[in-house]
Scaffold this active site. Structure first.
Site, PDB file in Angstrom:
ATOM      1  CD  GLU A  80      -2.145  -2.546  -5.630  1.00  0.00           C
ATOM      2  OE1 GLU A  80      -2.602  -2.266  -4.511  1.00  0.00           O
ATOM      3  OE2 GLU A  80      -1.151  -3.273  -5.806  1.00  0.00           O
ATOM      4  CB  CYS A 112       1.853  -6.506  -6.362  1.00  0.00           C
ATOM      5  SG  CYS A 112       2.017  -4.885  -5.651  1.00  0.00           S
ATOM      6  CB  THR A 153       8.411   1.837  -1.462  1.00  0.00           C
ATOM      7  OG1 THR A 153       7.231   2.011  -0.671  1.00  0.00           O
ATOM      8  CG2 THR A 153       9.570   1.531  -0.544  1.00  0.00           C
ATOM      9  CB  SER A 202       3.890  -5.660   4.080  1.00  0.00           C
ATOM     10  OG  SER A 202       4.967  -4.761   3.913  1.00  0.00           O
ATOM     11  CG  HIS A 234       6.124  -7.856  -5.965  1.00  0.00           C
ATOM     12  ND1 HIS A 234       5.865  -6.814  -6.827  1.00  0.00           N
ATOM     13  CD2 HIS A 234       5.760  -7.415  -4.728  1.00  0.00           C
ATOM     14  CE1 HIS A 234       5.350  -5.810  -6.144  1.00  0.00           C
ATOM     15  NE2 HIS A 234       5.268  -6.140  -4.868  1.00  0.00           N
ATOM     16  CE  LYS A 243      16.401  -7.256   4.262  1.00  0.00           C
ATOM     17  NZ  LYS A 243      15.680  -6.598   5.336  1.00  0.00           N
ATOM     18  CB  SER A 310      -0.466  -6.688  -0.005  1.00  0.00           C
ATOM     19  OG  SER A 310       0.884  -6.395   0.222  1.00  0.00           O
TER      20      SER A 310
HETATM   21  P1  HMG Z   1      11.422   2.368   6.789  1.00  0.00           P
HETATM   22  O1  HMG Z   1      10.912   2.739   8.111  1.00  0.00           O
HETATM   23  O2  HMG Z   1      11.551   3.433   5.758  1.00  0.00           O
HETATM   24  O3  HMG Z   1      12.841   1.747   6.781  1.00  0.00           O
HETATM   25  O4  HMG Z   1      10.455   1.243   6.239  1.00  0.00           O
HETATM   26  P2  HMG Z   1      13.703   0.861   7.836  1.00  0.00           P
HETATM   27  O5  HMG Z   1      14.004   1.652   9.043  1.00  0.00           O
HETATM   28  O6  HMG Z   1      13.110  -0.498   7.987  1.00  0.00           O
HETATM   29  O7  HMG Z   1      15.011   0.772   6.946  1.00  0.00           O
HETATM   30  C1  HMG Z   1      14.973   0.166   5.688  1.00  0.00           C
HETATM   31  C2  HMG Z   1      16.327  -0.518   5.496  1.00  0.00           C
HETATM   32  O8  HMG Z   1      17.333   0.505   5.407  1.00  0.00           O
HETATM   33  C3  HMG Z   1      16.740  -1.428   6.638  1.00  0.00           C
HETATM   34  O9  HMG Z   1      17.441  -2.510   6.066  1.00  0.00           O
HETATM   35  C4  HMG Z   1      17.717  -0.550   7.434  1.00  0.00           C
HETATM   36  O10 HMG Z   1      18.666  -1.275   8.202  1.00  0.00           O
HETATM   37  C5  HMG Z   1      18.390   0.210   6.311  1.00  0.00           C
HETATM   38  P3  HMG Z   1      17.223  -4.015   6.631  1.00  0.00           P
HETATM   39  O11 HMG Z   1      17.606  -3.977   8.056  1.00  0.00           O
HETATM   40  O12 HMG Z   1      15.753  -4.311   6.430  1.00  0.00           O
HETATM   41  O13 HMG Z   1      18.099  -4.842   5.754  1.00  0.00           O
HETATM   42  N1  HMG Z   1      18.989   1.493   6.736  1.00  0.00           N
HETATM   43  C6  HMG Z   1      20.170   1.929   6.285  1.00  0.00           C
HETATM   44  N2  HMG Z   1      21.073   1.396   5.442  1.00  0.00           N
HETATM   45  C7  HMG Z   1      22.212   2.119   5.169  1.00  0.00           C
HETATM   46  N3  HMG Z   1      22.459   3.346   5.737  1.00  0.00           N
HETATM   47  C8  HMG Z   1      21.576   3.913   6.579  1.00  0.00           C
HETATM   48  C9  HMG Z   1      20.376   3.195   6.897  1.00  0.00           C
HETATM   49  N4  HMG Z   1      19.301   3.469   7.672  1.00  0.00           N
HETATM   50  C10 HMG Z   1      18.458   2.402   7.572  1.00  0.00           C
HETATM   51  N5  HMG Z   1      21.837   5.086   7.125  1.00  0.00           N
HETATM   52  C11 HMG Z   1       9.348  -0.143   4.694  1.00  0.00           C
HETATM   53  C12 HMG Z   1      10.693   0.395   5.157  1.00  0.00           C
HETATM   54  C13 HMG Z   1       9.552  -1.187   3.635  1.00  0.00           C
HETATM   55  C14 HMG Z   1       8.597  -0.775   5.856  1.00  0.00           C
HETATM   56  C15 HMG Z   1       8.524   1.047   4.123  1.00  0.00           C
HETATM   57  O14 HMG Z   1       9.198   1.606   3.018  1.00  0.00           O
HETATM   58  C16 HMG Z   1       7.130   0.656   3.682  1.00  0.00           C
HETATM   59  O15 HMG Z   1       6.213   0.573   4.482  1.00  0.00           O
HETATM   60  N6  HMG Z   1       6.933   0.427   2.343  1.00  0.00           N
HETATM   61  C17 HMG Z   1       5.660   0.030   1.780  1.00  0.00           C
HETATM   62  C18 HMG Z   1       5.341  -1.442   2.032  1.00  0.00           C
HETATM   63  C19 HMG Z   1       6.196  -2.382   1.237  1.00  0.00           C
HETATM   64  O16 HMG Z   1       6.824  -2.024   0.254  1.00  0.00           O
HETATM   65  N7  HMG Z   1       6.204  -3.664   1.628  1.00  0.00           N
HETATM   66  C20 HMG Z   1       6.919  -4.687   0.907  1.00  0.00           C
HETATM   67  C21 HMG Z   1       6.285  -6.078   1.070  1.00  0.00           C
HETATM   68  S1  HMG Z   1       4.557  -6.049   0.677  1.00  0.00           S
HETATM   69  C22 HMG Z   1       4.520  -6.046  -1.065  1.00  0.00           C
HETATM   70  O17 HMG Z   1       5.506  -6.307  -1.701  1.00  0.00           O
HETATM   71  C23 HMG Z   1       3.238  -5.660  -1.718  1.00  0.00           C
HETATM   72  C24 HMG Z   1       3.154  -4.243  -2.231  1.00  0.00           C
HETATM   73  O18 HMG Z   1       3.892  -4.112  -3.438  1.00  0.00           O
HETATM   74  C25 HMG Z   1       1.680  -3.845  -2.440  1.00  0.00           C
HETATM   75  C26 HMG Z   1       0.773  -4.747  -3.257  1.00  0.00           C
HETATM   76  O19 HMG Z   1       0.825  -5.961  -3.255  1.00  0.00           O
HETATM   77  O20 HMG Z   1      -0.105  -4.153  -3.884  1.00  0.00           O
HETATM   78  C27 HMG Z   1       3.719  -3.232  -1.250  1.00  0.00           C
END
Ligand code: HMG
Length: 395
Positions: A80, A112, A153, A202, A234, A243, A310
């Site tokens: 992609e 992906c 990421t 997502s 993935h 998870k 996605s």
């Molecule tokens: P964010 O705002 O960086 O993080 O977004 P958050 O606030 O949700 O925190 C992440 C985790 O860290 C959470 O864990 C927090 O609790 C923990 P969870 O509650 O989910 O278990 N945390 C801590 N842990 C320990 N000590 C601390 C602490 N602070 C927080 N101090 C987000 C995270 C994934 C949304 C962001 O990185 C993002 O938007 N990433 C891109 C999208 C993505 O990867 N999505 C995945 C699913 S979609 C997919 O897989 C397709 C893709 O590969 C694309 C395609 O298909 O082409 C993306």
């Protein structure tokens, strides 16, 4: 039925790395948010001279023999992060690798997910043409933008999978279940160099696609997790895959089976936790990481795969490990990862977001950067020039 599957696996990532602890400090985040919250330690960062074509050609170069090059009659590039809306990157790669001319070369896209579709096409082709070999390449550069939630990421890398009859690593079972749902969790319109993403949404869609596709798989194939030695996911970031595993582990599993699945899960995320998201290759990087780091796998073991792209398309399928699969693996992979050159956050910001500066005739020269054995060396009259280079040994 004639066994068909993966005979060889190659992997390349970029030669530069950004440590998550440095990124955390620069962005005012607690480093544990990345190391514990996402289970990520480092991201591979690609310079402008390393694109999906150089990465994929370098990954394939690791595994192909002269005989392979004479027998391959399809080169399928899943990506992609395309560099051209018209010409398939696979055509450049076919040429760079010196594959015999009577071959079909094309590009596959669905976020992906597309490498999984390419593997399916390869399997169908070999069913009809058993002497053929098909080169499936999964190559991407995940770039979300400085200071965005997705920044943590990112990643870059390519997998090369040689699909043949009587494969020496994994035979595919005929048990694929796919699901399509029209959603806007992550997308990249043609006018944007970085994706739009509804991050939290997502992650929910990923997990719900897993749950529902797994339920359908169980229904159609009377599938039980206890039949699997390992499940590969993935991996946009390893914590989400964990998870996923927890979502499909149910009470019927024995403590031993649970422990095996968790131990093999840890083996499967080792490389991704050091490389980041490589989009469509990341499921197969997880598989390679499992094979090269697990101490609890045997010939005949059943391995599950969850592919998610996605948009969204997901798929679950399985394969069986082949006797002697260990002989097809590389033992110095970790050394290659350790040799990457660390970047400061300021240098990462300069290097990762550099765009070619074309003159009015469409020409551009690049500064020399570390790359794998192939690199983008110039653009001449809007035509990308790739060459075999040797600078990857300088590290
Ligand atoms: P964010 O705002 O960086 O993080 O977004 P958050 O606030 O949700 O925190 C992440 C985790 O860290 C959470 O864990 C927090 O609790 C923990 P969870 O509650 O989910 O278990 N945390 C801590 N842990 C320990 N000590 C601390 C602490 N602070 C927080 N101090 C987000 C995270 C994934 C949304 C962001 O990185 C993002 O938007 N990433 C891109 C999208 C993505 O990867 N999505 C995945 C699913 S979609 C997919 O897989 C397709 C893709 O590969 C694309 C395609 O298909 O082409 C993306």
């Amino acid at each position: 039925m004639m066994p068909i599957g993966i005979d060889k696996i190659g992997f390349t990532t970029s030669q530069y790395v950004l440590n998550m602890s440095d990124l955390a400090q620069a962005r005012g985040e607690d480093p544990e948010k990345f190391s514990q919250g996402l289970l990520l330690n480092a991201l591979s960062i690609a310079p402008v001279t390393e694109d999906i074509i150089s990465l994929a050609a370098s990954a394939a170069d690791q595994i192909l023999s002269q005989e392979d090059k004479e027998k391959i009659d399809m080169v399928l590039l899943a990506t992609e992060s395309s560099v051209d809306q018209s010409k398939a990157g696979a055509v450049y790669i076919h040429s760079l690798l010196g594959i015999q001319p009577f071959a079909r070369s094309l590009e596959f896209k669905e976020a992906c997910y597309s490498a999984t579709a390419a593997l399916n096409y390869a399997k169908l082709h070999i069913e009809k043409h058993p002497e053929s070999r098909v080169l499936v390449l999964a190559s991407d550069i995940a770039k979300y933008g400085i200071g965005t939630p997705g920044e943590s990421t990112q990643g870059a890398g390519a997998l090369a999978l040689l699909v043949t009859k009587e494969p020496r690593i994994l035979t595919f079972n005929d048990d694929n279940i796919a699901q399509t749902r029209d959603i806007m969790d992550f997308w990249r319109p043609n006018y944007s160099t970085t994706p739009f993403v509804n991050g939290m949404y997502s992650t929910k869609q990923y997990l719900d696609s897993l749950k529902t596709t797994w339920a359908e798989y169980q229904k159609r194939f009377d599938g039980h997790l206890s039949d699997f030695a390992a499940f590969c996911f993935h991996i946009p970031f390893p914590k989400l895959a964990l998870k996923g595993l927890n979502k499909i582990m149910d009470k019927s599993l024995t403590a031993e089976k649970k422990a095996q699945l968790l131990e093999n899960f840890d083996a499967s995320i080792s490389y991704s936790s050091q490389v980041g998201n490589i989009y469509t290759g990341s499921l197969y990087l997880g598989f390679l990481s499992l094979l090269e780091n697990s101490t609890d796998l045997n010939a005949g073991d059943k391995i599950g795969f969850f592919s998610y792209g996605s948009g969204a398309v997901s798929e679950i399928f399985s394969g069986q490990l082949v006797e002697g699969y260990q002989d097809q693996l590389k033992d110095k992979r970790q050394q290659d990862l350790d040799r990457r050159q660390p970047l400061s956050v300021a240098d990462y910001e300069k290097l990762f977001y550099e765009e070619p500066q074309l003159d009015s005739a469409g020409n551009c020269q690049f500064q020399e950067y570390l790359t794998g054995p192939f690199a983008l060396t110039a653009i001449k009259e809007h035509q990308r020039q790739y060459q075999r280079v040797i600078n990857h040994d300088k590290t």
